[in-house]
Design a protein around this motif. Structure first.
Motif, mmCIF file in Angstrom:
data_model
loop_
_atom_site.group_PDB
_atom_site.id
_atom_site.type_symbol
_atom_site.label_atom_id
_atom_site.label_comp_id
_atom_site.label_asym_id
_atom_site.label_seq_id
_atom_site.Cartn_x
_atom_site.Cartn_y
_atom_site.Cartn_z
ATOM 1 N N ASN A 1 1.728 -1.218 3.659
ATOM 2 C CA ASN A 1 0.669 -0.385 3.091
ATOM 3 C C ASN A 1 1.191 0.286 1.829
ATOM 4 O O ASN A 1 2.289 -0.030 1.368
ATOM 5 N N GLY A 2 0.441 1.215 1.286
ATOM 6 C CA GLY A 2 0.831 1.840 0.029
ATOM 7 C C GLY A 2 2.103 2.660 0.116
ATOM 8 O O GLY A 2 2.805 2.829 -0.892
ATOM 9 N N THR A 3 2.424 3.163 1.296
ATOM 10 C CA THR A 3 3.617 3.993 1.468
ATOM 11 C C THR A 3 4.833 3.159 1.859
ATOM 12 O O THR A 3 5.925 3.330 1.321
ATOM 13 N N TRP A 4 4.630 2.264 2.789
ATOM 14 C CA TRP A 4 5.723 1.408 3.291
ATOM 15 C C TRP A 4 5.438 -0.006 2.795
ATOM 16 O O TRP A 4 4.591 -0.706 3.311
ATOM 17 N N ALA B 1 9.905 4.705 1.437
ATOM 18 C CA ALA B 1 9.814 4.619 2.894
ATOM 19 C C ALA B 1 10.382 3.311 3.424
ATOM 20 O O ALA B 1 10.762 3.221 4.594
ATOM 21 N N TRP B 2 10.449 2.303 2.582
ATOM 22 C CA TRP B 2 11.022 1.011 2.976
ATOM 23 C C TRP B 2 12.548 1.025 2.861
ATOM 24 O O TRP B 2 13.247 0.461 3.688
ATOM 25 N N LEU B 3 13.066 1.698 1.814
ATOM 26 C CA LEU B 3 14.482 1.580 1.460
ATOM 27 C C LEU B 3 15.358 2.756 1.863
ATOM 28 O O LEU B 3 16.573 2.580 2.019
ATOM 29 N N ASN C 1 10.943 9.383 8.503
ATOM 30 C CA ASN C 1 9.794 10.285 8.362
ATOM 31 C C ASN C 1 8.477 9.511 8.383
ATOM 32 O O ASN C 1 7.495 9.953 8.998
ATOM 33 N N TYR C 2 8.452 8.355 7.715
ATOM 34 C CA TYR C 2 7.221 7.575 7.674
ATOM 35 C C TYR C 2 6.853 7.064 9.060
ATOM 36 O O TYR C 2 5.700 7.187 9.496
ATOM 37 N N TRP C 3 7.794 6.462 9.775
ATOM 38 C CA TRP C 3 7.460 5.850 11.054
ATOM 39 C C TRP C 3 7.021 6.876 12.094
ATOM 40 O O TRP C 3 6.069 6.635 12.839
ATOM 41 N N VAL C 4 7.658 8.020 12.090
ATOM 42 C CA VAL C 4 7.238 9.061 13.033
ATOM 43 C C VAL C 4 5.954 9.728 12.555
ATOM 44 O O VAL C 4 5.015 9.948 13.330
#
Length: 376
Positions: free
Chosen positions: A268-271, A280-282, A289-292
């Protein structure tokens, strides 16, 4: 946690040094700026590699046995400790040998064997019996619990080395070594309640767990591209993705690949990842933080080892372990297996681990564990 265009481990620079040594030189400077050889009939690069592959195999196998037995005196004999850099290299291995023994005692396990596989990259004759070399090493450890010695578990660690060997009286000794040490973040282990921990671990039983197809694909991807996979994948990453190690670490990038390529989670736009990845990917902190925060994952537990080691048995393949040091997430790994007691085993990059007990190399009481359930 950001990327370069290198995709093969053969091309990695040496990144992690022994803590007390000065900045490690790059592979080109340590191997190409050589003093003239005093050998009137110098060997070719191919001949040097073949010769020193066998020499280094012998040294590393001897060192592995010394680590296995915590034989510090014999370990010391592999180094020229009269030279400052040789002494430093030995002292680091001495600390690691004691750490492995303490960890095994805490865990209630016995190590049975440690065996290394070497891929030699470059060798240079620096003259006067001194040779510099760089190589990749995959080291396999086997262990079992003291109350069930028949149930053997194996794990692998991948390391990148720069070594100087000096010949004297027909014997080569280590006079300098840098390598990507998988234990560098934690070579101390608290003895607080260690007997209580050991008994809890030994009394635990593996869960009656059957992996689903989607999670199995995530595990398969992790095992294939962890850098120390089987066959043609040994010492290789997936070249579809940039290798982030030279910019600080590839752990979050690889965890993201596992979740996307294997687990089937949509970008998505964040990951996201196209020619490069989003934060959020790297980045390990942003990844956690993104996954939670997105609801794609949730906490099982958070705290020091003694605070979470019982809750860790709730982890299952496909879940995430994040490691916090000094208030920041500095590493993430993916659970890809359970051992005979149900103890979580993780696979990751930076350094490369395949089915390694999740706390091995992260046992300092200053480390905070984030145990995260991924919602497949």
């Amino acid at each position: 946690m950001y990327a370069t265009e290198t995709t093969y481990l053969d091309d990695l620079p040496i990144e992690i040094e022994l803590p007390v040594l000065p900045e490690p030189p790059t592979e080109d400077t340590v191997l190409d700026q050589n003093t003239p050889s005093d050998n009137p009939h110098p060997l070719s690069e191919e001949e040097l590699q073949a010769k020193f592959l066998e020499i280094l195999k012998g040294i590393l196998e001897s060192r592995n046995q010394d680590l296995l037995k915590t034989d510090i005196e014999h370990l010391k004999d592999l180094y020229d400790t009269h030279i400052k850099t040789g002494l430093y290299a030995f002292e680091h291995e001495e600390i690691k040998a004691k750490y492995l023994k303490n960890w095994a005692d805490k865990q209630g396990i016995t190590f049975h064997d440690i065996h290394s596989q070497i891929h030699m990259r470059k060798v240079r004759d620096r003259g006067n019996g001194l040779f510099g070399m760089t190589c990749n090493v995959a080291t396999e450890f086997t262990y079992s619990y003291t109350d069930s010695p028949e149930a053997i578990t194996s794990f692998k660690l991948g390391t990148s080395h720069y070594i100087h060997l000096q010949e004297k009286d027909g014997t080569y000794k280590i006079v300098k070594e840098w390598y990507t040490d998988p234990f560098a973040d934690s070579l101390d282990i608290t003895n607080e309640k260690s007997e209580e921990m050991k008994q809890f671990i030994l009394n635990h039983k593996a869960p009656d767990y059957k992996i689903d197809e989607r999670t199995q694909k995530a595990v398969d991807y992790a095992h294939m591209w962890c850098g120390i996979g089987e066959g043609e994948n040994l010492f290789r990453y997936n070249k579809k993705y940039l290798n982030c190690n030279p910019r600080g670490g590839d752990c979050a990038n690889f965890a993201s690949q596992i979740l996307y390529e294997g687990g089937g989670f949509k970008k998505n736009g964040t990951w996201n990842y196209t020619n490069d990845g989003t934060k959020a990917w790297l980045n390990a902190q942003a990844f956690k933080n993104y996954w939670v925060g997105s609801g794609r994952a949730s906490y099982i537990a958070k705290g020091s080892y003694k605070e979470v080691y019982q809750s860790a048995y709730q982890l299952r393949p496909g879940d995430i372990v994040a490691y916090e040091k000094k208030g920041r997430i500095t590493h993430v790994s993916t659970v890809t297996g359970l051992d005979s007691k149900g103890y979580p085993l993780v696979t990751c990059h930076n350094t490369d681990r395949l089915l390694v007990p999740y706390d091995l190399g992260w046992s300092n009481k200053s480390i905070t564990f984030h145990l995260i359930d991924v919602h497949y």
